[in-house]
Scaffold this active site. Structure first.
Site, PDB file in Angstrom:
ATOM      1  N   ASP A 178       6.587  21.526  19.754  1.00 43.02           N
ATOM      2  CA  ASP A 178       5.701  22.680  19.767  1.00 43.02           C
ATOM      3  C   ASP A 178       6.230  23.736  18.784  1.00 43.02           C
ATOM      4  O   ASP A 178       6.590  23.396  17.654  1.00 43.02           O
ATOM      5  CB  ASP A 178       5.569  23.227  21.197  1.00 43.02           C
ATOM      6  CG  ASP A 178       4.390  24.182  21.373  1.00 43.02           C
ATOM      7  OD1 ASP A 178       3.282  23.698  21.618  1.00 43.02           O
ATOM      8  OD2 ASP A 178       4.585  25.396  21.245  1.00 43.02           O
ATOM      9  N   TYR A 305       1.220  32.794  17.537  1.00 41.84           N
ATOM     10  CA  TYR A 305      -0.144  32.354  17.210  1.00 41.84           C
ATOM     11  C   TYR A 305      -0.841  33.381  16.320  1.00 41.84           C
ATOM     12  O   TYR A 305      -1.547  33.015  15.368  1.00 41.84           O
ATOM     13  CB  TYR A 305      -0.948  32.133  18.498  1.00 41.84           C
ATOM     14  CG  TYR A 305      -0.454  30.969  19.307  1.00 41.84           C
ATOM     15  CD1 TYR A 305      -0.894  29.678  19.048  1.00 41.84           C
ATOM     16  CD2 TYR A 305       0.465  31.155  20.330  1.00 41.84           C
ATOM     17  CE1 TYR A 305      -0.433  28.595  19.784  1.00 41.84           C
ATOM     18  CE2 TYR A 305       0.940  30.084  21.072  1.00 41.84           C
ATOM     19  CZ  TYR A 305       0.491  28.813  20.796  1.00 41.84           C
ATOM     20  OH  TYR A 305       0.960  27.753  21.527  1.00 41.84           O
ATOM     21  N   HIS A 360       3.489  15.867  25.244  1.00 43.69           N
ATOM     22  CA  HIS A 360       3.908  17.027  24.472  1.00 43.69           C
ATOM     23  C   HIS A 360       5.206  17.643  24.978  1.00 43.69           C
ATOM     24  O   HIS A 360       6.009  18.145  24.194  1.00 43.69           O
ATOM     25  CB  HIS A 360       2.785  18.058  24.513  1.00 43.69           C
ATOM     26  CG  HIS A 360       2.999  19.261  23.666  1.00 43.69           C
ATOM     27  ND1 HIS A 360       3.009  19.215  22.290  1.00 43.69           N
ATOM     28  CD2 HIS A 360       3.218  20.568  24.001  1.00 43.69           C
ATOM     29  CE1 HIS A 360       3.212  20.432  21.804  1.00 43.69           C
ATOM     30  NE2 HIS A 360       3.356  21.267  22.820  1.00 43.69           N
TER      31      HIS A 360
END
Length: 381
Positions: A178, A305, A360
């Site tokens: 990630d 983000y 993930h």
């Protein structure tokens, strides 16, 4: 830059009582039409999770699991950075930087760290041990305080590079998934002389474009999967990357809302077959969520983000990663580029392992497989 100081996590009893009171006052929405989970977190599941979080979950047990490892905190620039710093048990442990992502935390690593620092305990070779440094990334968990400067991947990478230097590690291995994969890749690009080897369980390749005319069938399949993922799965990125402050109000005030936002990702991104707890321990997942709650760090955790959507890609156009690299390809990872595309950016791929199971959250889901692959990669170098 300050001197590292020993750190122990302790949440006040009053904060735990406040959490339970808020959970008891949860107001749930009705269940939207359609298949459960098809429009987001299922109401019945969350109701059960809230009841367990309120009446069955033991934060002190998770806190003790974290505190079982040596921890430090030190001032680096504008951040009081928290990290686990766990010495290896072996003749010559190799330094290893472990980087988590979102919506994770250092709780992701509690089951994998002993396999890396003390391999003999699990039937491995003590000569293959690591000394592990696992920071709470700036803006996450115990590396957050209100009003703190927000960091994107670039600043996070610089900060953890400073951390390793402050601890006396000139050369080290890096592992990440990630945002941790982005941070590790940025480190390898900016400080290639420091990174002995880069191990990734997610490949941070650009997620735009379409298959070239001469694309292989594997590449075309990847771009088809990517198009579907970009259509159905990245709504969270748009809100976290454009209006993170607005979302932060809801998730900082409501533990139920925070849990709903995070558990949907654990279900969607793990290799769980629709049942989160088949892949991720419920108490460990709630320990991770509770850390976001108690530290109030969910809003700041969104900032990478925002930075990603308002800056260029962390690896400049035409840039390559030239340090030895390994990729653990887990079958339920959300984006799975083929090796032929990865080699255009990562020029020295030494190891590419197709895993039999996992998603993930590799360190949480499959700590043994991830530790074995990372150890084998380091041994090959």
């Amino acid at each position: 830059m300050s001197v590292p100081e020993s750190f122990t996590c302790h949440v006040p009893d009053e904060a735990i009582a406040d959490l339970k009171q808020r959970l008891a006052r949860t107001r749930l929405p009705d269940q939207a039409p359609g298949e459960p989970w098809s429009l987001g977190t299922e109401v019945d599941y969350l109701a059960g999770l809230i009841a367990y979080w309120r009446d069955g979950f033991d934060w002190r047990r998770q806190e003790a699991a974290l505190n079982a490892f040596p921890q430090i905190r030190l001032r680096l620039g504008e951040v009081d950075l928290h990290a686990l710093h766990v010495p290896g048990k072996g003749p010559s442990p190799r330094p290893l930087l472990l980087c988590h992502g979102w919506p994770g935390s250092v709780f992701e690593f509690l089951d994998i760290i002993p396999r890396l620092t003390d391999p003999a305990r699990f039937g491995g070779d003590p000569a293959q041990s690591f000394t592990v440094v696992a920071p709470s990334l700036p803006g996450y968990g115990l590396s957050f305080r209100p009003g703190q400067t927000r960091f994107g991947v670039e600043e996070i990478a610089d900060t953890v590079a400073d951390l390793m230097a402050a601890l006396g590690y000139d050369r080290y291995f890096v592992q990440g998934g990630d945002w941790g994969a982005f941070v590790g890749t940025r480190l390898a690009h900016r400080y290639p002389g420091r990174v002995r080897g880069l191990h990734l369980n997610m490949l941070p390749l650009r997620r735009d474009g379409t298959a070239a005319e001469d694309a292989t069938p594997e590449e075309r399949a990847h771009f088809d999967r990517l198009a579907l993922w970009l259509k159905e799965e990245i709504g969270y990125q748009w809100i976290q990357g454009t209006k993170p402050q607005t979302l932060a109000f809801a998730l900082t005030d409501s533990p139920a809302g925070l849990a709903a936002w995070i558990v949907e990702k654990f279900r969607s991104w793990s290799d769980c077959g629709g049942t989160i707890e088949s892949a991720i321990d419920r108490d460990r997942m709630l320990g991770n969520i509770a850390l976001y709650w108690f530290t109030g760090a969910i809003g700041s955790s969104f900032y990478p983000y925002y930075a990603r959507m308002h800056r260029g890609w962390p690896i400049p156009d035409g840039g390559t990663i030239d340090v030895p690299t390994a990729h653990a390809a887990f079958p339920a990872e959300m984006v799975r580029p083929p090796r032929s595309l990865a080699e255009k950016v990562f020029t020295d791929i030494r190891r590419w392992t197709v895993m039999p199971k996992g998603g993930h959250f590799a360190a949480l889901e499959q700590p043994e497989l991830l530790a074995q692959d990372l150890t084998a990669f380091a041994a090959e170098l």
